[in-house]
Design a protein around this motif. Structure first.
Motif, PDB file in Angstrom:
ATOM      1  N   HIS A 134       0.841  -1.204   0.000  1.00  0.00           N
ATOM      2  CA  HIS A 134       0.000   0.000   0.000  1.00  0.00           C
ATOM      3  C   HIS A 134       0.872   1.249   0.000  1.00  0.00           C
ATOM      4  O   HIS A 134       0.529   2.253  -0.626  1.00  0.00           O
ATOM      5  N   GLU A 135       1.990   1.175   0.683  1.00  0.00           N
ATOM      6  CA  GLU A 135       2.896   2.324   0.743  1.00  0.00           C
ATOM      7  C   GLU A 135       3.506   2.622  -0.636  1.00  0.00           C
ATOM      8  O   GLU A 135       3.584   3.774  -1.055  1.00  0.00           O
ATOM      9  N   ALA A 138       0.819   4.046  -2.842  1.00  0.00           N
ATOM     10  CA  ALA A 138       0.545   5.433  -2.434  1.00  0.00           C
ATOM     11  C   ALA A 138       1.552   6.376  -3.073  1.00  0.00           C
ATOM     12  O   ALA A 138       1.190   7.463  -3.541  1.00  0.00           O
ATOM     13  N   GLY A 139       2.815   5.969  -3.113  1.00  0.00           N
ATOM     14  CA  GLY A 139       3.845   6.805  -3.729  1.00  0.00           C
ATOM     15  C   GLY A 139       3.605   7.019  -5.213  1.00  0.00           C
ATOM     16  O   GLY A 139       3.769   8.132  -5.725  1.00  0.00           O
ATOM     17  N   VAL A 143      -0.985   9.629  -3.214  1.00  0.00           N
ATOM     18  CA  VAL A 143      -1.980   9.720  -2.146  1.00  0.00           C
ATOM     19  C   VAL A 143      -1.389   9.075  -0.891  1.00  0.00           C
ATOM     20  O   VAL A 143      -0.301   8.524  -0.929  1.00  0.00           O
ATOM     21  N   SER A 144      -2.147   9.113   0.196  1.00  0.00           N
ATOM     22  CA  SER A 144      -1.664   8.498   1.430  1.00  0.00           C
ATOM     23  C   SER A 144      -1.872   6.984   1.394  1.00  0.00           C
ATOM     24  O   SER A 144      -2.683   6.465   0.626  1.00  0.00           O
ATOM     25  N   LYS A 145      -1.135   6.310   2.248  1.00  0.00           N
ATOM     26  CA  LYS A 145      -1.271   4.854   2.390  1.00  0.00           C
ATOM     27  C   LYS A 145      -2.709   4.503   2.798  1.00  0.00           C
ATOM     28  O   LYS A 145      -3.277   3.526   2.325  1.00  0.00           O
ATOM     29  N   ARG A 146      -3.283   5.321   3.659  1.00  0.00           N
ATOM     30  CA  ARG A 146      -4.659   5.104   4.112  1.00  0.00           C
ATOM     31  C   ARG A 146      -5.648   5.210   2.945  1.00  0.00           C
ATOM     32  O   ARG A 146      -6.594   4.435   2.847  1.00  0.00           O
ATOM     33  N   THR A 147      -5.421   6.186   2.061  1.00  0.00           N
ATOM     34  CA  THR A 147      -6.292   6.344   0.890  1.00  0.00           C
ATOM     35  C   THR A 147      -6.211   5.106   0.005  1.00  0.00           C
ATOM     36  O   THR A 147      -7.235   4.637  -0.500  1.00  0.00           O
ATOM     37  N   ASN A 150      -8.317   2.486   1.540  1.00  0.00           N
ATOM     38  CA  ASN A 150      -9.741   2.757   1.301  1.00  0.00           C
ATOM     39  C   ASN A 150     -10.144   2.429  -0.133  1.00  0.00           C
ATOM     40  O   ASN A 150     -11.206   1.855  -0.376  1.00  0.00           O
TER      41      ASN A 150
END
Length: 178
Positions: A134-135, A138-139, A143-147, A150
């Protein structure tokens, strides 16, 4: 297009063409489509070179262009479901990432990507098809890892609903539509 423009495109292609082609092949599943997409991606990348902000690496930027172009191409095809099932190419070019992914799963994922939300589809490609964390996703997505989490959760819920709906409308063993 001037001669120097053509030379710059050729140089960019020489450096990054094989990577972009493998990415397009992985998403599109058809060598001819991947080759055509690769050419179009480099033309678009050259035209959009002014928008490259150098906040990321050139390869990351090309990766995003390739992913977005291929996902849009998948969505825009009128016969996309038939083509994916008839012409799925082996994913041997990048076997290191797909060792745990069955070909049937890749076909199903490609079919699902056709109707998925664009952001959810991109996150699903990075996480499920490319095996990114996810990290990492995200990069690439910015976006963020949390996004990413989601987006993946929403994609999975939507995909589950789609596959459940398909299973309930298709004939099971010994049953027919008649």
């Amino acid at each position: 297009m001037s001669r120097s423009d053509s030379q710059q495109i050729a140089q960019l292609f020489d450096q990054h063409g094989p990577r972009v082609y493998r990415r397009a092949l992985r998403l599109l599943g058809n060598p001819a489509d991947a080759e055509e997409a690769t050419q179009e991606i480099f033309i678009r990348a050259f035209r959009a070179a002014g928008s490259f902000r150098q906040q990321s690496q050139l390869t990351t930027w090309l990766y995003q262009i390739t992913t977005n172009y291929c996902l849009n191409l998948i969505r825009d095809r009128s016969r996309r479901a038939e083509l994916h099932e008839e012409h799925v190419a082996p994913l041997a070019d990048d076997a290191s990432r797909t060792e745990s992914v069955r070909p049937d799963d890749v076909v199903l994922l490609r079919r699902l990507l056709q109707g998925a939300d664009e952001r959810q589809a991109a996150a699903a490609v990075y996480v499920f098809l490319d095996g990114m964390s996810h990290e990492e996703a995200a990069g690439v997505l910015g976006v963020s890892k949390r996004t990413v989490g989601n987006l993946i959760e929403r994609f999975q819920a939507w995909a589950h609903a789609q596959t459940s709906q398909d299973a309930s409308t298709s004939p099971g063993p010994g049953r027919s539509h008649s």
